[in-house]
Design an enzyme around this catalytic site. Structure first.
Site, PDB file in Angstrom:
ATOM      1  N   MET A  56       6.943  40.637  68.423  1.00 46.77           N
ATOM      2  CA  MET A  56       5.487  40.302  69.128  1.00 46.77           C
ATOM      3  C   MET A  56       3.791  40.632  67.795  1.00 46.77           C
ATOM      4  O   MET A  56       2.835  40.939  68.410  1.00 46.77           O
ATOM      5  CB  MET A  56       5.096  41.219  70.250  1.00 46.77           C
ATOM      6  N   LYS A 107       6.644  36.036  79.699  1.00 46.99           N
ATOM      7  CA  LYS A 107       5.664  36.438  79.969  1.00 46.99           C
ATOM      8  C   LYS A 107       5.052  35.502  78.713  1.00 46.99           C
ATOM      9  O   LYS A 107       5.642  35.699  77.194  1.00 46.99           O
ATOM     10  CB  LYS A 107       5.382  38.079  79.894  1.00 46.99           C
ATOM     11  N   ASP A 118      13.559  35.308  81.146  1.00 44.03           N
ATOM     12  CA  ASP A 118      12.680  35.721  80.776  1.00 44.03           C
ATOM     13  C   ASP A 118      12.357  34.510  79.580  1.00 44.03           C
ATOM     14  O   ASP A 118      12.936  33.845  78.755  1.00 44.03           O
ATOM     15  CB  ASP A 118      12.655  36.545  79.540  1.00 44.03           C
ATOM     16  N   PRO A 166      19.146  37.233  70.398  1.00 45.55           N
ATOM     17  CA  PRO A 166      17.970  36.715  69.962  1.00 45.55           C
ATOM     18  C   PRO A 166      17.562  34.984  69.764  1.00 45.55           C
ATOM     19  O   PRO A 166      16.675  34.301  69.452  1.00 45.55           O
ATOM     20  CB  PRO A 166      17.721  36.900  68.472  1.00 45.55           C
TER      21      PRO A 166
END
Length: 462
Positions: A384, A271, A249, A226
């Site tokens: 998210m 992304k 990422d 994390p």
């Protein structure tokens, strides 16, 4: 150098150990591990040291030390709390030109015992010359985390193939290039993963190749956790240090990226919501293409690659093309952020189960089983969930979850920028709107959030 490093073969050779207490016992363990035959001299001897002497078929002399105890010995250790006795043992040993070590007395020693990392037959010794033994032990501890336990098996693999490699490559340079290829390539990875039979088969293939350059690539699908780099697994860190190219990422923290091999090529494939630097299908194909070029490819993801990380999609294509890969799990955001926020995801008094939920499915629509999610007695963790936070809360309430259910939003969890906002389903969205909150965030719903005020322990810098 203050000391010249030497490794002694003590197998079936007699070593004198003067002393019978805890310190002597620790020294006895090391000597026995090296195969020495112990001669222990002391008026009182610990039970463990007695057992070591018996196991090694050594001698136990429960009496005061005499110089004749040195007879037929090749090494001497004095480990008593009697300074005069230690000095006498040292002087007697030196008179016979026997190597002697007196614990915690460098001036009386002709050799010192280093801190040891044992991956037999690979053994690494760290010494401060007796000036700072605690520092040497701390360095040993760091090395222990960097050197896998199976490195000994890797050394054994090299030993088994040494003669065949020497016969195959007559020149030193050819042998060196071959071993560099093997010890940094798939055969080494197979060995470190315990797949020794597969490693032997690959060695047989590689030794027949005329070209000793690396011809077979591999993909490492690694969970970067994390955010806190100290939460990385040992295997993740090792693979990060040896990859030739890294696809990473947006959720991989800068601190984690700092641990990637310095000269590795880096390709950002992150992304955001409805904003992709590279489409997923293109990422999947790029992994295949790079591996087929012989590259060691690190696919580094935040959290765990198999928990909302699309790791399964990526390795499907690798498997279809028979590209070797391995998957290294990471601490997923739910576990890491909840722990650093002082929120246990399950608790006998509050929640008997936990669900990890995402609002982003493959079609980018949240098609969730809301009646099940609204049931009490469970903790919900939404990945998210920042953009759709208000909809998530209102939908849970509309399906029967109490509006007073506690909710925590963890922003940039496990990092120095961590912030925890706590409210309930009725008010958390308004609280977040009033703050300047940025991804990555994690939303935790359930009565376990009540424990945050009591159990929070991580206090990041302002």
């Amino acid at each position: 150098m203050e000391y010249f490093p030497v490794f002694l073969d003590l197998k079936q050779r007699r070593c004198l150990l003067v002393g019978g207490g805890d310190v002597a016992t620790r020294k006895g363990r090391l000597l026995a591990k090296a195969g020495a035959v112990l001669r222990v001299v002391a008026p009182e001897v610990s039970a463990e040291l007695r057992d070591l002497v018996a196991q090694q078929q050594g001698e136990l002399r429960e009496c005061e030390y005499q110089s004749s105890d040195l007879d037929h010995c090749v090494l001497v250790v004095a480990a008593t709390d009697d300074e005069a006795l230690n000095a006498q043992v040292s002087a007697d040993a030196k008179a016979r030109n026997l190597p002697v070590n007196v614990v915690d007395s460098p001036a009386l020693c002709t050799y010192i015992t280093p801190a040891i990392i044992d991956r037999s037959p690979l053994v690494i010794a760290v010494s401060s010359g007796g000036d700072a033994p605690v520092l040497a032990r701390l360095i040993r501890a760091k090395l222990e985390t960097l050197i896998p336990a199976n490195y000994g098996k890797l050394a054994q693999l090299a030993s088994r193939w040494r003669d065949r490699v020497k016969a195959r490559f007559s020149d030193t340079e050819g042998r060196r290039r071959f071993w560099e290829k093997i010890l940094q390539g798939p055969a080494a990875e197979l060995t470190l993963n315990g797949q020794t039979d597969a490693a032997e088969t690959l060695m047989a293939e590689e030794i027949q190749c005329d070209d000793v350059t690396i011809t077979r690539g591999e993909v490492y699908l690694v969970g970067g956790g994390p955010g806190d780099p100290e939460l990385l697994t040992l295997r993740a860190l090792r693979l990060m240090q040896q990859a030739d190219v890294v696809l990473y990422d947006r959720l991989v923290s800068d601190a984690v990226m700092e641990l990637v091999r310095r000269d590795a090529e880096r390709i950002y494939v992150g992304k955001r919501r409805s904003e992709h630097s590279m489409e997923q299908d293109n990422i999947n194909q790029l992994l295949v293409d790079l591996a087929l070029q012989g590259k060691r490819v690190l696919r580094l993801k935040g959290g765990d690659p198999f928990i909302f990380g699309r790791g399964g999609e990526e390795i499907e294509l690798l498997a279809q093309h028979q590209v070797p890969f391995q998957v290294v799990p990471g601490i997923t955001a739910a576990s890491g952020c909840a722990a650093y926020a002082g929120i246990p995801l399950t608790h006998r008094d509050y929640a008997q189960s936990v669900r990890f939920v995402t609002g982003h499915l493959k079609s980018d629509n949240a098609n969730l089983q809301w009646p099940e999610l609204a049931m009490p007695g469970q903790t919900l963790v939404f990945y998210m969930g920042l953009v759709g936070l208000r909809d998530i809360c209102e939908t849970l309430v509309s399906h029967g979850r109490a509006a007073t259910t506690p909710v925590a939003l963890v922003e940039k969890g496990t990092t120095p920028q961590q912030r925890v906002l706590v409210a309930d389903l009725a008010s958390i969205a308004d609280l977040v709107d009033a703050q300047e909150v940025h991804a990555p965030t994690l939303v935790i719903v359930g009565e376990v959030v009540l424990l945050h005020r009591q159990l929070h322990w991580f206090n990041p810098s302002p």
